[in-house]
Design an enzyme around this catalytic site. Sequence first.
Site, PDB file in Angstrom:
ATOM      1  N   ASP A  22      48.502   8.278  12.257  1.00  0.00           N
ATOM      2  CA  ASP A  22      47.822   8.104  10.867  1.00  0.00           C
ATOM      3  C   ASP A  22      47.073   9.296  10.692  1.00  0.00           C
ATOM      4  O   ASP A  22      46.724   9.725  11.841  1.00  0.00           O
ATOM      5  CB  ASP A  22      47.220   6.797  10.849  1.00  0.00           C
ATOM      6  CG  ASP A  22      46.236   6.725   9.461  1.00  0.00           C
ATOM      7  OD1 ASP A  22      46.920   6.804   8.431  1.00  0.00           O
ATOM      8  OD2 ASP A  22      45.124   6.563   9.567  1.00  0.00           O
ATOM      9  N   ASP A  51      20.940  14.150   0.305  1.00  0.00           N
ATOM     10  CA  ASP A  51      22.189  13.709   0.529  1.00  0.00           C
ATOM     11  C   ASP A  51      22.424  13.248   1.939  1.00  0.00           C
ATOM     12  O   ASP A  51      22.784  14.139   2.709  1.00  0.00           O
ATOM     13  CB  ASP A  51      23.428  14.495   0.086  1.00  0.00           C
ATOM     14  CG  ASP A  51      24.819  14.157  -0.106  1.00  0.00           C
ATOM     15  OD1 ASP A  51      24.804  12.653   0.276  1.00  0.00           O
ATOM     16  OD2 ASP A  51      25.638  14.403  -0.771  1.00  0.00           O
ATOM     17  N   GLU A  86      29.447  14.405   3.959  1.00  0.00           N
ATOM     18  CA  GLU A  86      29.582  15.535   3.228  1.00  0.00           C
ATOM     19  C   GLU A  86      28.262  16.320   3.069  1.00  0.00           C
ATOM     20  O   GLU A  86      28.178  17.627   3.041  1.00  0.00           O
ATOM     21  CB  GLU A  86      30.141  14.993   2.015  1.00  0.00           C
ATOM     22  CG  GLU A  86      31.734  14.575   2.195  1.00  0.00           C
ATOM     23  CD  GLU A  86      31.451  13.209   2.263  1.00  0.00           C
ATOM     24  OE1 GLU A  86      30.629  12.612   2.528  1.00  0.00           O
ATOM     25  OE2 GLU A  86      32.817  12.599   2.282  1.00  0.00           O
ATOM     26  N   PHE A 105      22.948  10.227  -6.024  1.00  0.00           N
ATOM     27  CA  PHE A 105      24.318   9.924  -6.736  1.00  0.00           C
ATOM     28  C   PHE A 105      24.442   8.655  -7.155  1.00  0.00           C
ATOM     29  O   PHE A 105      24.087   7.818  -6.516  1.00  0.00           O
ATOM     30  CB  PHE A 105      25.418  10.310  -5.776  1.00  0.00           C
ATOM     31  CG  PHE A 105      26.700  10.007  -6.021  1.00  0.00           C
ATOM     32  CD1 PHE A 105      27.535  11.285  -6.840  1.00  0.00           C
ATOM     33  CD2 PHE A 105      27.525   9.023  -5.922  1.00  0.00           C
ATOM     34  CE1 PHE A 105      28.707  10.868  -6.990  1.00  0.00           C
ATOM     35  CE2 PHE A 105      28.866   8.793  -6.303  1.00  0.00           C
ATOM     36  CZ  PHE A 105      29.452   9.613  -6.999  1.00  0.00           C
ATOM     37  N   GLU A 111      27.934   6.228 -11.889  1.00  0.00           N
ATOM     38  CA  GLU A 111      28.098   6.306 -13.484  1.00  0.00           C
ATOM     39  C   GLU A 111      27.562   7.907 -13.778  1.00  0.00           C
ATOM     40  O   GLU A 111      28.635   8.337 -14.661  1.00  0.00           O
ATOM     41  CB  GLU A 111      26.689   5.595 -14.016  1.00  0.00           C
ATOM     42  CG  GLU A 111      26.959   5.429 -15.585  1.00  0.00           C
ATOM     43  CD  GLU A 111      25.944   4.412 -15.971  1.00  0.00           C
ATOM     44  OE1 GLU A 111      26.013   4.256 -17.201  1.00  0.00           O
ATOM     45  OE2 GLU A 111      25.205   3.613 -15.499  1.00  0.00           O
ATOM     46  N   ARG A 137      28.155  10.343 -11.378  1.00  0.00           N
ATOM     47  CA  ARG A 137      28.989  11.135 -10.664  1.00  0.00           C
ATOM     48  C   ARG A 137      28.489  12.320 -10.249  1.00  0.00           C
ATOM     49  O   ARG A 137      29.518  13.143 -10.046  1.00  0.00           O
ATOM     50  CB  ARG A 137      30.592  11.139 -11.256  1.00  0.00           C
ATOM     51  CG  ARG A 137      31.206   9.812 -11.638  1.00  0.00           C
ATOM     52  CD  ARG A 137      32.663   9.813 -12.153  1.00  0.00           C
ATOM     53  NE  ARG A 137      32.867   8.548 -12.574  1.00  0.00           N
ATOM     54  CZ  ARG A 137      33.989   8.098 -12.952  1.00  0.00           C
ATOM     55  NH1 ARG A 137      35.007   8.766 -12.789  1.00  0.00           N
ATOM     56  NH2 ARG A 137      34.406   6.930 -13.459  1.00  0.00           N
ATOM     57  N   SER A 161      24.985  14.548  -8.120  1.00  0.00           N
ATOM     58  CA  SER A 161      23.653  14.318  -7.738  1.00  0.00           C
ATOM     59  C   SER A 161      22.867  15.574  -7.649  1.00  0.00           C
ATOM     60  O   SER A 161      23.373  16.600  -8.138  1.00  0.00           O
ATOM     61  CB  SER A 161      23.922  13.820  -6.067  1.00  0.00           C
ATOM     62  OG  SER A 161      24.338  14.821  -5.248  1.00  0.00           O
ATOM     63  N   ASP A 207      47.324   0.179   8.997  1.00  0.00           N
ATOM     64  CA  ASP A 207      48.404   0.788  10.090  1.00  0.00           C
ATOM     65  C   ASP A 207      48.700  -0.480  10.820  1.00  0.00           C
ATOM     66  O   ASP A 207      49.509  -0.593  11.677  1.00  0.00           O
ATOM     67  CB  ASP A 207      47.783   1.729  11.139  1.00  0.00           C
ATOM     68  CG  ASP A 207      47.151   3.044  10.049  1.00  0.00           C
ATOM     69  OD1 ASP A 207      47.900   3.276   9.214  1.00  0.00           O
ATOM     70  OD2 ASP A 207      46.434   3.356  10.480  1.00  0.00           O
TER      71      ASP A 207
END
Length: 684
Positions: A313, A350, A354, A380, A383, A385, A387, A526
């Site tokens: 995977d 954040d 990421e 973020f 709604e 989308r 930040s 899986d």
Amino acid sequence: MTQRKSNIKLFDPSLVGTAIKQAFVKLDPRMMVRNPVMFTVEIGTLVMFVVMLYQLITGDQTQGALWYNTVIFLILLITVLFANFAEALAEARGKAQAESLRKTREDTPAKKVFVLGDMYVNEVKVVPSSQLKKGDLFICEPGDIIPMDGEIVEGIATIDESAITGESAPVIRESGGDKSSVTGGTKVLSDKIKVKVTTEPGESFLDKMIALVEGASRQKTPNEIALTILLASFTLIFIIVCVTLKPFADYANTPITIAAFISLFVCLIPTTIGGLLSAIGIAGMDRALRANVIAKSGKAVETAGDVDVLLLDKTGTITIGNRKATHFYATETNDEKEFIQYSALSSLADETPEGRSIVELALSNGVNAAVQQGMQFIQFTAETRSSGVDMPDGLKIRKGAFDTIRTMVVKAGNKVHTVTEQKVKSIAANGGTPLVVSVNNEIKGVIELQDIIKPGIQERFQRLRKMGVKTVMVTGDNPLTAKYIAEKAGVDDFIAEAKPEDKMNYIRKEQASGKLVAMMGDGTNDAPALAQADVGVAMNSGTQAAKEAGNMVDLDNDPTKLIEVVEIGKQLLITRGTLTTFSIANDVAKYFAIVPALFIASIPALQALNIMGLKSPESAILSAVIFNAIIIPMLIPLALKGVAYKPIGASALLRRNLFIYGLGGIVAPFIGIKLIDLLLGLFM
């Protein structure tokens, strides 16, 4: 690498009872196929017990002395117990390991909303997900696991569906439209949603995965089939040999007791390898555990030694699973360092992987963003989308998906340059995720996020290729992204946009062509493929469904750990082959011990075959049976340690094994039986 110890004691007294139960209480004719040698030994032991009991009650001596038959029975019983003790140990260890995995499984808590008629009651109660029924409402907030399949009836949220789909990129789900459905087992990353349960118990996505898992079945390996045929053939041959001895004995006027027949049969069939099969399996499991791989059975390790195809995977197996920032691309009209500064400032609050990776990448580029007094962070939401942060000097920095930022910029009357659009498309085409940064509604550049390939994986795949193992990446990505990552990782082939059924069908197709298939994965999606594969290796970081479906669990989450497992499997196969050679050679020597001694009185010409010069037929039989009983525990250390694996070629390996274990298998019984006969001569 951490060395791990088993939680099962080698000499656990409770296992003795299990061994007896497996030997006699659970005596199953199906064992004739699984281990025909030990099945027939158990039958012979039961027959001796009946003879002994009959003599004890009636005093009949036609079948020999009671004490002699009792000794034969006890020796056979010890032989059976040693063999089944090893099997009991293997079974107990497998159950303990599976139980240790199941302890991590908990019923997902759900925040149930109570309803009175058509009105929501202002009351929310946490209940186990198992209590939810179709039509119930529950609430999920950031960090919550969605307990059941359902439809969002209120709100919008970012959902991490990687546990189900295998893809790391979060998705937006909101009430109304075709994006309102959510799946049990996924995780809410932002915002708050109210969900209505849409499935009855037993009909959810997880239930369907369980049904697929239960419908999967692992095939017998060629080695397993070959050994079963070998053991069954030898057992059948020596049944015929022993049966035909009866008319020969009558012709020679030589009475042969039941004890003699059973002893001869037990000594002639390959009892040694039959009794050591489980010990060899334990050895493979222990060596796998030292490599930080929990194997639920010795068969799984053995099968790994002959694997032809490996399916992996992508997310969490080939790739790290969390997207990370890899490049900053400033627009032509903006300074790169200034753009990196804006990117870092927008990501300070954040806490996603990421967001943290953007700050870290900025730092590695010499830009250190710090929190300033008066900064207002914009979190973020599904709604908006996007930040960002509002700076004290009036700058409004926003970070988000290209469509979101483009709409914001165009609405403010600014333009989106073609170069920016091309860069966004280029990043997406290369399997990445573009994030666009704007300042006061003017685009400053693009951040590239990539699902990072695990370090050193290309070299590991190259090793697998040299071992003759074909690697296949399985992913839900589109073909373009899948091809890019497959080439970067160095796998031989890939399956894009794969559903759980696709993985199972691919495995079944390979198996139908005679190949052994291994599957490595970590997601619930899986699980069916892990259950169908000959070797199913679940990542320890994966879902509980994946762990329970596989027959191995990799504690280090290393997708190329199969290299070590394959080598361990090959050593297991070599160990079993050498001990099989020893066992068969052993039987030849025991034949020369018993048969001449049985008929030497009536046929003096057989004296030439009485190479050992044993004292009497009784001592010959007893010596052979005792040797047969003690050789199994004597060989258990070798079975557990394993015969060293050396890549010297099949023919050279065969010659080496025949010389050491073939010759040794013939010589050892001659010496051992003679010494036991001399010792018995002091008492008989």
